[in-house]
Structure formats: C-alpha cells, structure tokens
Design a protein around this motif. Structure first.
Motif, short mmCIF file in Angstrom:
data_model
loop_
_atom_site.label_atom_id
_atom_site.label_comp_id
_atom_site.label_asym_id
_atom_site.label_seq_id
_atom_site.Cartn_x
_atom_site.Cartn_y
_atom_site.Cartn_z
N LEU A 1 0.85 -1.18 0.00
CA LEU A 1 0.00 0.00 0.00
C LEU A 1 0.89 1.23 0.00
O LEU A 1 1.85 1.32 0.76
N ARG A 2 0.56 2.18 -0.85
CA ARG A 2 1.27 3.46 -0.89
C ARG A 2 0.27 4.53 -0.45
O ARG A 2 -0.55 5.00 -1.24
N SER A 3 0.31 4.87 0.82
CA SER A 3 -0.63 5.84 1.39
C SER A 3 0.12 6.67 2.42
O SER A 3 1.31 6.45 2.68
N ALA B 1 -10.32 14.16 1.28
CA ALA B 1 -8.90 13.85 1.05
C ALA B 1 -8.28 13.11 2.22
O ALA B 1 -7.22 12.48 2.05
N THR B 2 -8.93 13.11 3.37
CA THR B 2 -8.37 12.38 4.51
C THR B 2 -8.35 10.87 4.28
O THR B 2 -7.65 10.14 4.97
N THR B 3 -9.10 10.39 3.27
CA THR B 3 -9.04 8.97 2.92
C THR B 3 -7.65 8.55 2.47
O THR B 3 -7.33 7.36 2.49
N GLY B 4 -6.82 9.52 2.06
CA GLY B 4 -5.46 9.21 1.63
C GLY B 4 -4.61 8.60 2.72
O GLY B 4 -3.52 8.08 2.45
N LYS B 5 -5.08 8.62 3.95
CA LYS B 5 -4.35 8.00 5.06
C LYS B 5 -4.10 6.52 4.80
O LYS B 5 -3.01 6.01 5.06
#
Length: 461
Positions: A58-60, A436-440
């Motif tokens: 995962l790249r987050s 955009a906080t889903t990018g966590k």
C-alpha cells in the motif's frame, strides 16, 4: 482533551458532493494493499538479518510515514514501479502489480526525527526499534497524535530497560534514548485500549537480548485481537519462535524468543477493511460489486465483512474471481459485537442508518481513542442527517429515520469519510467534508468511487 466532535472552521472550503447512486451498482473494484500487512512487513524487514522484498505494498500516508521513519533510522528502502503503474515513487497511488520495495536492513542509527502523522502503527511500532538504535530518536506528529494512548508501549519498553523522555505524559512528543540494544524479558502492560501495544513489543522482540514475554493485565480484554494474530503469523513466517494464547497457552500472554529474522519476499494482500465501502455499495443499491484477489485464508480481520454483510441482507460469494457481494434490496438492522473489528464500525453504522430496523453495535468503546472519538463523531454526524443515534457504554444504538441532505464532517478520520460516501449513495445532497483524509490508508478514493459508479470524480475531491 480537545473537542474532536467539532468540525474544522474551514470545513465549507473542502466539501465533496457524495455521488447519489442512480441505480444498482455493477462493478469490479481493485482495492489497494493492506496497511496493516504493509507496515508490519516493513518493520520485520527492517529488523531482518538479510534483505527482503515487499511486493504490491500500500502506498498511502500511513505507509509512506513508516518508510520515511525507517529511512531516518538508516534502513535502505528501494522502490521500483513498473511502467504500467500509475504510482510514482514517494507519492500516494494505486496498488500496482509491478510495484515492489526492497528493504535492506542496517544497524539502526540516531539521532533521528520521526514524524508519525496520526498513524497508530508508526507511533506505536517504532519506539521499540528506536530503543535498538544507537542515538536519540525524537517522535512527533499531528496534534491529534498527542492525545492517542501510548502508555502500554512506553511502560513496557521502560520495564524492559529503555530510556524514554516524554515529560511524564506517556504521550507524544517524546524522545527514545537508544543505546543499540534492549535487554527484553518479562513485562506486564494494560493493552485494553489498543492491541497495537502488544504487537509493538512482539514485532521487535526477536532483536531483544532475552526476547519478550508480554502479559496483558488490564481489566478489559484486548480489542482487535485479530491484529495480534496477524502479528504472530507474520513473525512466524519471518522465522521467529512465538507462543500465543490461541496455541493453547496461557490467556493474554505472548512469548517471542530472541533470534534472527529472515528476509522475506512478501506479496501484500488487498486491504479487506478498505474494501468495506465498495462492498457496502452493493447492499445500499441492490447491485453487485466484486473485489478481486480476496484471499481464501487470511489473518486480516476485515474478512468478517462476509459474515456481517450477509447478516445485513447481502449475498456473498467467494470464488476464483474474488469476493462478490450482491444486495438484496433491503438492509437489515444488526446486533453485533465488533470488538475484534472496530475499524469496520463507521461503515457498518452508515449501513445501519439506512436499515429497516434498529441496530446495536457493541464492544467498541476503544474507538473513542482512535483517529478521533469515533463514537461521538458518528452520533453527531448521523444525527445531523436525521438518524436517531445514541452512545452506549461500549458502542452505538442506531434507530433509522428518514435521512436528509447535509454536511458530513470527518474530523480528519478516513473511516468517517468513507462512511459519509456510503450514506451519499442513498441520500441526495450529502456533502463530505475533507474527503482527502481517505489518503491515510486508501489513496485515490474519490476516483475509485467514481469508477465504481461509472462517473467522473466529484468536484472537491
């Protein structure tokens, strides 16, 4: 403690119109790799006696924070991305079949500074590594990270011989004064607020001089036990000797023997918990969603989605295509103990708000200490859209009511953001603050969501 149920002052500037489903969803969604597996794999590879590979990681934000932290401690991590991948090294992007990270362990070194962001795995898994480093390692992070519990990890490390300076707060910011080794041995901690306290000590234990025996002595049980079982399984796959309660041993006691860890070639499974909003879309819309590469056998707790969604009215089929979920046209209320899968609570709560009867979600009092106070936030935000929600001592009671348009605040919590998206499928006019906080943990969520619905990403994403 700060009020984490108060929305940010600039919320209106970051509203995402949650797309309304115009009919049954019919889609196949490839979900990025597991955060839990990726970050555990990185830690174990950094402590190994030989280089290893992590494929399809995962790249987050959370995993890139882990990569940056390990590099700060001297670990070499080489990134390779195939030409057909949409991701670029050092920035979030989707899970790509040709992507791999080569981890070359070295002697851990300070002085170093670690930015944990608001990542529980980084703030809890890395202080034990810092105790093994030569030199001081300072830990800092987002404002919310200062309020998340670390007492179990810090108390355990101190009992094992580590020197830690935190101003007596048992919280961030803090400095670990590493001297290159740690005695290890027996330690008792209270892990009732986070399973990560146990995992943190177990992951580094093979490098402790005496290994470790971790005993949970808190009044409550350890939440999210499947995550500890994942830690145990990954340690054993890397060559560690581990004794755990599920092997018939003593309850709430884990033992890891000192010894070398193997460098592995590990392919990361898709993140089953992050598949939740997409599979929930099938239930909400009466459609069908398939998530490819769903493992038949896994240590990820998100696999319980098959059971939960079936109870709520879906049909689930696991075959060579992956996991396929088909909605039955109605969502049923549920009475469920989610103590082992607390991260699924926001998504299940969103479904419960759209159900045909009352739901009671139990065993998740520890969610008050996550990225935000998730129980208070869900109560406030679901209530603001018209649902009758009340907190219990250890969860939520949800009585569905007709829902209406409104802003769904996220409090910088990725699980709240995806819960808002689920609601927006059925309720016109839902706007999710700070999608955009889903990018966590779930990069490019708006694009994945739009692709599932066969539309363009909404403005504000």
């Amino acid at each position: 403690m700060a009020d984490h149920t108060r929305p940010p002052e600039n919320a209106a500037d970051t509203l995402w119109p949650a797309p309304l489903a115009r009919g049954p969803v019919e889609a196949t969604v490839t979900v990025p790799g597991s955060k839990s597996v990726t970050n555990r794999g990185l830690v174990l590879a950094a402590l190994a006696s030989e280089p290893g590979w992590l494929r399809r990681p995962l790249r987050s934000r959370d995993t890139l924070l882990m990569v940056a932290a390990l590099r700060a401690l001297g670990v070499e991590i080489e990134e390779t991305v195939s030409s057909n991948s949409a991701a670029t090294p050092g920035s979030p992007g989707p899970r790509a079949a040709g992507e791999a990270w080569r981890i070359i362990p070295t002697a851990l070194q300070g002085p170093a500074t670690v930015d944990v962001g608001n990542a529980g795995t980084v703030m809890r898994f890395l202080p034990p590594l810092a105790a093994l480093a030569e030199g001081d390692v300072r830990f800092d992070g987002d404002p919310r990270s200062y309020e998340r519990p670390l007492h179990g990890v810090l108390a355990g490390l101190r009992a094992l011989g580590a020197r830690i300076e935190d101003g007596g707060r048992n919280a961030l910011p803090l400095t670990v004064h590493g001297n290159g080794s740690l005695d290890g041995g027996r330690v008792s901690i209270d892990a009732s607020s986070s399973s990560q306290f146990v995992s943190a000590l177990l992951l580094s234990a093979p490098r402790f001089n005496q290994g470790v025996e971790v005993r949970h002595t808190g009044e409550g049980g350890v939440p999210s036990m499947p995550h500890i079982r994942m830690t145990v399984e990954m340690l054993r796959a890397a060559g560690a000797q581990v004794d755990a309660p599920e092997d018939g041993g003593e309850a709430d006691v884990w033992r890891v023997t000192s010894g070398a860890l193997l460098g592995r070639d590990l392919t990361v499974e898709p993140d089953l918990s992050n598949a939740q909003p997409f599979l929930a879309a099938a239930l909400v819309t009466g459609g069908t969603v398939t998530v490819p590469d769903w493992p038949r056998h896994t240590s990820q707790p998100g696999d319980v989605l098959r059971e939960l969604l079936t109870e709520m009215g879906a049909a689930c089929r696991l075959d060579e295509r992956g996991l396929t979920v088909t909605g039955g046209g109605r969502i049923h209320g549920i009475d469920a103990d989610l103590s082992e899968v607390g991260e699924l609570t926001p998504g299940i709560a969103a479904l419960a708000a759209l159900a045909d009867g009352e739901s009671v979600l139990r065993g998740v009092g520890h969610l008050r200490l996550h990225e935000t106070d998730r129980l208070a936030a869900l109560t406030k935000e679901l209530g603001a859209l018209g649902c009758d929600v009340s907190e219990t001592a250890d969860g939520l009671r949800i009585r569905p009511r007709p829902l209406h348009a409104g802003v769904f605040h996220t409090y910088d919590d990725h699980r709240l953001a995806t819960a808002g998206a689920i609601l927006g499928l059925a309720v016109e006019g839902v706007e999710v603050e700070n999608i955009a906080t889903t990018g966590k943990t779930l990069p490019d969520f708006p694009a994945l969501w739009a692709g599932m619905l066969g539309s363009e990403p909404s403005e504000g994403a």
